[in-house]
Design a protein around this motif. Structure first.
Motif, PDB file in Angstrom:
ATOM      1  N   THR A 175       0.823  -1.212   0.000  1.00 14.87           N
ATOM      2  CA  THR A 175       0.000   0.000   0.000  1.00 14.87           C
ATOM      3  C   THR A 175       0.858   1.263   0.000  1.00 14.87           C
ATOM      4  O   THR A 175       1.964   1.286   0.548  1.00 14.87           O
ATOM      5  CB  THR A 175      -0.913   0.037   1.241  1.00 14.87           C
ATOM      6  OG1 THR A 175      -0.109   0.206   2.420  1.00 14.87           O
ATOM      7  CG2 THR A 175      -1.729  -1.237   1.357  1.00 14.87           C
ATOM      8  N   ILE A 176       0.315   2.291  -0.615  1.00 16.38           N
ATOM      9  CA  ILE A 176       0.943   3.623  -0.546  1.00 16.38           C
ATOM     10  C   ILE A 176       0.727   4.226   0.839  1.00 16.38           C
ATOM     11  O   ILE A 176       1.520   5.048   1.310  1.00 16.38           O
ATOM     12  CB  ILE A 176       0.382   4.531  -1.655  1.00 16.38           C
ATOM     13  CG1 ILE A 176       0.736   3.961  -3.042  1.00 16.38           C
ATOM     14  CG2 ILE A 176       0.912   5.959  -1.522  1.00 16.38           C
ATOM     15  CD1 ILE A 176       0.155   4.741  -4.216  1.00 16.38           C
ATOM     16  N   CYS A 177      -0.349   3.797   1.513  1.00 16.46           N
ATOM     17  CA  CYS A 177      -0.629   4.301   2.860  1.00 16.46           C
ATOM     18  C   CYS A 177       0.523   4.007   3.816  1.00 16.46           C
ATOM     19  O   CYS A 177       0.757   4.768   4.766  1.00 16.46           O
ATOM     20  CB  CYS A 177      -1.922   3.693   3.398  1.00 16.46           C
ATOM     21  SG  CYS A 177      -3.415   4.200   2.498  1.00 16.46           S
ATOM     22  N   ASN A 178       1.239   2.913   3.592  1.00 23.26           N
ATOM     23  CA  ASN A 178       2.399   2.599   4.428  1.00 23.26           C
ATOM     24  C   ASN A 178       3.469   3.676   4.281  1.00 23.26           C
ATOM     25  O   ASN A 178       4.132   4.061   5.252  1.00 23.26           O
ATOM     26  CB  ASN A 178       2.966   1.228   4.047  1.00 23.26           C
ATOM     27  CG  ASN A 178       4.071   0.781   4.993  1.00 23.26           C
ATOM     28  OD1 ASN A 178       3.999   1.005   6.188  1.00 23.26           O
ATOM     29  ND2 ASN A 178       5.100   0.173   4.433  1.00 23.26           N
ATOM     30  N   GLU A 179       3.645   4.177   3.056  1.00 19.66           N
ATOM     31  CA  GLU A 179       4.616   5.253   2.811  1.00 19.66           C
ATOM     32  C   GLU A 179       4.143   6.555   3.473  1.00 19.66           C
ATOM     33  O   GLU A 179       4.953   7.344   3.971  1.00 19.66           O
ATOM     34  CB  GLU A 179       4.818   5.439   1.310  1.00 19.66           C
ATOM     35  CG  GLU A 179       5.373   4.187   0.626  1.00 19.66           C
ATOM     36  CD  GLU A 179       5.418   4.316  -0.887  1.00 19.66           C
ATOM     37  OE1 GLU A 179       5.423   5.458  -1.384  1.00 19.66           O
ATOM     38  OE2 GLU A 179       5.449   3.276  -1.572  1.00 19.66           O
ATOM     39  N   THR A 205       2.264  -0.505  -6.463  1.00 15.65           N
ATOM     40  CA  THR A 205       0.904  -0.504  -5.923  1.00 15.65           C
ATOM     41  C   THR A 205      -0.174  -0.279  -6.990  1.00 15.65           C
ATOM     42  O   THR A 205      -1.139  -1.040  -7.055  1.00 15.65           O
ATOM     43  CB  THR A 205       0.780   0.541  -4.796  1.00 15.65           C
ATOM     44  OG1 THR A 205       1.681   0.189  -3.739  1.00 15.65           O
ATOM     45  CG2 THR A 205      -0.634   0.581  -4.243  1.00 15.65           C
ATOM     46  N   PRO A 206      -0.058   0.777  -7.850  1.00 12.08           N
ATOM     47  CA  PRO A 206      -1.089   0.940  -8.890  1.00 12.08           C
ATOM     48  C   PRO A 206      -1.194  -0.279  -9.800  1.00 12.08           C
ATOM     49  O   PRO A 206      -2.307  -0.677 -10.189  1.00 12.08           O
ATOM     50  CB  PRO A 206      -0.609   2.178  -9.659  1.00 12.08           C
ATOM     51  CG  PRO A 206       0.253   2.925  -8.695  1.00 12.08           C
ATOM     52  CD  PRO A 206       0.932   1.871  -7.886  1.00 12.08           C
ATOM     53  N   ALA A 207      -0.067  -0.854 -10.161  1.00 13.16           N
ATOM     54  CA  ALA A 207      -0.095  -2.035 -11.032  1.00 13.16           C
ATOM     55  C   ALA A 207      -0.790  -3.209 -10.336  1.00 13.16           C
ATOM     56  O   ALA A 207      -1.563  -3.949 -10.956  1.00 13.16           O
ATOM     57  CB  ALA A 207       1.330  -2.421 -11.428  1.00 13.16           C
ATOM     58  N   PHE A 245      -5.450   0.745 -10.263  1.00 19.35           N
ATOM     59  CA  PHE A 245      -6.057   2.078 -10.261  1.00 19.35           C
ATOM     60  C   PHE A 245      -5.191   3.071 -11.033  1.00 19.35           C
ATOM     61  O   PHE A 245      -3.983   2.904 -11.163  1.00 19.35           O
ATOM     62  CB  PHE A 245      -6.316   2.573  -8.830  1.00 19.35           C
ATOM     63  CG  PHE A 245      -5.095   2.726  -7.961  1.00 19.35           C
ATOM     64  CD1 PHE A 245      -4.263   3.825  -8.076  1.00 19.35           C
ATOM     65  CD2 PHE A 245      -4.788   1.773  -6.992  1.00 19.35           C
ATOM     66  CE1 PHE A 245      -3.148   3.980  -7.266  1.00 19.35           C
ATOM     67  CE2 PHE A 245      -3.684   1.906  -6.171  1.00 19.35           C
ATOM     68  CZ  PHE A 245      -2.859   3.014  -6.317  1.00 19.35           C
ATOM     69  N   GLN A 246      -5.851   4.124 -11.541  1.00 23.43           N
ATOM     70  CA  GLN A 246      -5.161   5.196 -12.261  1.00 23.43           C
ATOM     71  C   GLN A 246      -5.170   6.508 -11.478  1.00 23.43           C
ATOM     72  O   GLN A 246      -4.286   7.334 -11.649  1.00 23.43           O
ATOM     73  CB  GLN A 246      -5.803   5.415 -13.637  1.00 23.43           C
ATOM     74  CG  GLN A 246      -5.419   4.376 -14.675  1.00 23.43           C
ATOM     75  CD  GLN A 246      -3.938   4.411 -15.019  1.00 23.43           C
ATOM     76  OE1 GLN A 246      -3.357   5.488 -15.202  1.00 23.43           O
ATOM     77  NE2 GLN A 246      -3.309   3.248 -15.093  1.00 23.43           N
ATOM     78  N   SER A 247      -6.193   6.715 -10.655  1.00 22.96           N
ATOM     79  CA  SER A 247      -6.245   7.917  -9.820  1.00 22.96           C
ATOM     80  C   SER A 247      -6.280   7.502  -8.352  1.00 22.96           C
ATOM     81  O   SER A 247      -6.866   6.476  -7.988  1.00 22.96           O
ATOM     82  CB  SER A 247      -7.468   8.774 -10.167  1.00 22.96           C
ATOM     83  OG  SER A 247      -8.659   8.020 -10.073  1.00 22.96           O
ATOM     84  N   ILE A 283      -9.727   5.696  -4.510  1.00 22.96           N
ATOM     85  CA  ILE A 283      -9.092   5.224  -5.740  1.00 22.96           C
ATOM     86  C   ILE A 283     -10.146   5.043  -6.822  1.00 22.96           C
ATOM     87  O   ILE A 283     -11.344   4.942  -6.541  1.00 22.96           O
ATOM     88  CB  ILE A 283      -8.340   3.886  -5.535  1.00 22.96           C
ATOM     89  CG1 ILE A 283      -9.325   2.769  -5.187  1.00 22.96           C
ATOM     90  CG2 ILE A 283      -7.254   4.013  -4.490  1.00 22.96           C
ATOM     91  CD1 ILE A 283      -8.703   1.387  -5.181  1.00 22.96           C
ATOM     92  N   ASP A 284      -9.671   4.970  -8.071  1.00 20.26           N
ATOM     93  CA  ASP A 284     -10.573   4.681  -9.185  1.00 20.26           C
ATOM     94  C   ASP A 284      -9.737   4.176 -10.359  1.00 20.26           C
ATOM     95  O   ASP A 284      -8.594   4.635 -10.551  1.00 20.26           O
ATOM     96  CB  ASP A 284     -11.359   5.926  -9.603  1.00 20.26           C
ATOM     97  CG  ASP A 284     -12.562   5.581 -10.470  1.00 20.26           C
ATOM     98  OD1 ASP A 284     -13.649   5.371  -9.893  1.00 20.26           O
ATOM     99  OD2 ASP A 284     -12.414   5.498 -11.706  1.00 20.26           O
TER     100      ASP A 284
END
Length: 394
Positions: A71-75, A99-101, A105-107, A127-128
């Motif tokens: 997750t990006i939330c960890n960063e 993470t996006p891959a 998600f793109q946004s 996310i979306d």
């Protein structure tokens, strides 16, 4: 620091005990157009969903977990800074991020939720799979505000538990609602007001055609944002059970109130012709600011949907114990399917959707009318659409 399963469940229960959280997630998705929003508890070991609005079948429910390292939330937990991505493919920092891959998600947008003592609780994120315009002051400030609001609620819950307070549920709800509205007004209205004031100062100086056009666009946008903020605040207040609050006074200067609103809107669109007919001879007991808000929403609707080359007609009269205000514009007939949901929140017609806001204006106007023991009716034909507001004078 190790957090037990009971601690995590207590955090999930705490978030789900905050009545405004589902409304926050709903407003986020409607405002940004994103399909997934969540409040997550993020520790040095776990990422756990506490509250979720999932319209893209991402698959997470409250209590669901993601592997922390994915997750990006960890960063965000490590840096303390929010992350905003409009389009992953064109984002230099995240176009090759795992993470996006992994999650498709793109946004993406996520803001930290920090407790009053500075400790990190988790994130408010969305996310979306499609790109979205997120990196704007309005969206970022909205997320920061809601993160602060959730933190405020968490702190309040901690305080209540620590002091074993016996406050009744009605008093808790009222206090939290008042704090919510105060924070929202302070954090969003002030920057919009600064923008409006700055534009007014700029317009006092000689401007070339291009600069004048740009200042007009900014003025129009700031006026529209202010209206959206007012409507969001009233919508949130109503969803919390308080409805529209009124401060009624005797003998309100309704004609002056209507003229002021007309002047404000004509500054934004000076080319629009308005024909008005006022017969306001009797005293009106009402909340003047709320009547202005109702009238502004109805008149703004006529500006948006009326024919540009046809005048908007305004009729206001006070007689026989009743106040009546009507706004008529030429334009297309409102479809029957739209008429059924016209005064429901987040209802927007398909036409001109790029020029509409959140779909709250007519809903708020209707709620203000009801609070005044009045009503709004609409009649729409191929020649004219007319909204008429009626309320008792006393």
């Amino acid at each position: 620091m190790t957090h037990s399963r009971n601690d995590i469940q207590s955090d999930i229960d705490a978030i789900n005990s905050i009545d405004v959280v589902p409304t926050i997630l709903e407003v986020i998705c409607r405002t940004t157009g994103m399909g997934f929003a969540a409040v997550a508890r993020v520790t040095d070991e776990k990422w756990v969903a506490c509250s979720v609005l999932d319209e893209i079948e991402f698959g997470l429910k409250p209590g669901g977990e993601l592997k922390l390292e994915t997750t990006i939330c960890n960063e965000i937990r490590q840096s303390g800074d929010g992350v905003v991505i409009d389009h992953v493919e064109f984002d230099e920092d995240f176009n090759n991020h795992h993470t996006p891959a992994m999650y498709g998600f793109q946004s993406y947008i996520s803001m930290p939720i920090n407790r009053k003592d500075g400790s990190f609780f988790g994130t408010l994120c969305a996310i979306d799979p499609r790109p979205a315009k997120l990196n704007t002051p309005e969206v970022i400030n909205m997320f920061k505000l809601y993160s602060e609001l959730i933190a405020f609620h968490l702190n309040t819950i901690d305080q209540l538990a620590a002091t074993k307070s016996q406050l009744k549920e009605e008093l808790e709800t009222a206090e939290l609602r008042e704090q919510f509205i105060a924070i929202l007004g302070h954090d969003l209205r002030n920057p919009v007001g600064a923008i409006s004031n700055s534009i007014q100062l700029l317009e006092r100086n000689p401007l070339d055609e291009r600069t004048s056009r740009l200042t007009g666009i900014i003025k129009n946008s700031s006026y529209r944002i202010r209206g959206l903020i007012d409507n969001m605040m009233d919508f949130a207040s109503g969803r919390l059970g308080g409805g529209i609050s009124l401060k009624r006074l005797e003998n309100q200067p309704v004609e002056d109130i209507l003229n002021h609103v007309i002047s404000e809107l004509q500054v934004v669109a000076p080319e629009r012709e308005i024909i008005k007919h006022f017969e306001l001879t009797e005293k009106v007991n009402c909340d003047g600011k709320r009547i202005a808000q109702l009238f502004s929403n109805l008149l703004g609707n006529a500006f948006t949907h009326g024919k540009l080359d046809a005048p908007i007609q305004i009729y206001a009269v006070s007689k026989e114990g009743e106040l009546e205000i009507s706004i008529a514009n030429a334009g297309k007939k409102i479809p029957d399917s739209a008429m059924k949901i016209l005064f429901q929140p987040f209802s927007r017609s398909d036409a001109k959707s790029d020029r509409e806001g959140l779909g709250l204006g007519l809903y708020i106007a209707s709620e203000i009318a009801k609070a005044h023991e009045g009503s709004i009716i609409v009649k729409s034909t191929a020649e004219e659409t007319r909204f008429t507001f009626n309320m008792p004078l006393k």
